[in-house]
Design a protein around this motif. Structure first.
Motif, PDB file in Angstrom:
ATOM      1  N   GLN A 217       2.805  -3.688  10.052  1.00 35.06           N
ATOM      2  CA  GLN A 217       1.542  -3.156  10.540  1.00 35.06           C
ATOM      3  C   GLN A 217       1.746  -1.803  11.221  1.00 35.06           C
TER       4      GLN A 217
ATOM      5  N   LYS B 267      -1.505  -2.355   6.149  1.00 36.89           N
ATOM      6  CA  LYS B 267      -2.543  -2.831   7.078  1.00 36.89           C
ATOM      7  C   LYS B 267      -3.367  -3.945   6.431  1.00 36.89           C
ATOM      8  N   GLY B 268      -3.849  -4.863   7.247  1.00 34.38           N
ATOM      9  CA  GLY B 268      -4.780  -5.865   6.778  1.00 34.38           C
ATOM     10  C   GLY B 268      -4.157  -7.043   6.057  1.00 34.38           C
TER      11      GLY B 268
ATOM     12  N   PRO C 125       2.557   1.943   6.634  1.00 37.23           N
ATOM     13  CA  PRO C 125       2.391   0.515   6.930  1.00 37.23           C
ATOM     14  C   PRO C 125       1.421  -0.178   5.978  1.00 37.23           C
TER      15      PRO C 125
END
Length: 82
Positions: A44, A79-80, A77
């Motif tokens: 992340q 994300k999610g 990164p």
């Protein structure tokens, strides 16, 4: 909803467990906040080459595995997750 973790996360968590380290231990070793370290491990967040090298070294990764981990940790990164 998928809960598959990135392969690098699985590798890093296995190494952390094998070394008997907590995120709090890594915070002391790396002089970085444990929340940031966890975000990095779970992809992340991204690290500098120096930060990634320190983490990989603390986790005892070597050779091609270490180089692949550093490359992954310094990339954009993911994300999610989930």
């Amino acid at each position: 909803m998928s809960t598959d973790l990135p392969a690098i996360t699985t590798t890093l968590l296995a190494a952390k467990q094998a070394q008997g380290l907590s995120f709090g231990d890594l915070e002391k070793l790396l002089d970085r906040d444990e929340v940031w370290i966890a975000a990095l491990v779970y992809r992340q967040a991204s690290a500098s080459i120096e930060e990634a090298t320190q983490l990989v070294s603390a986790l005892g990764l070597m050779g091609d595995t270490a180089q692949a981990a550093i490359a992954e940790l310094t990339s954009y990164p993911v994300k999610g997750l989930g």
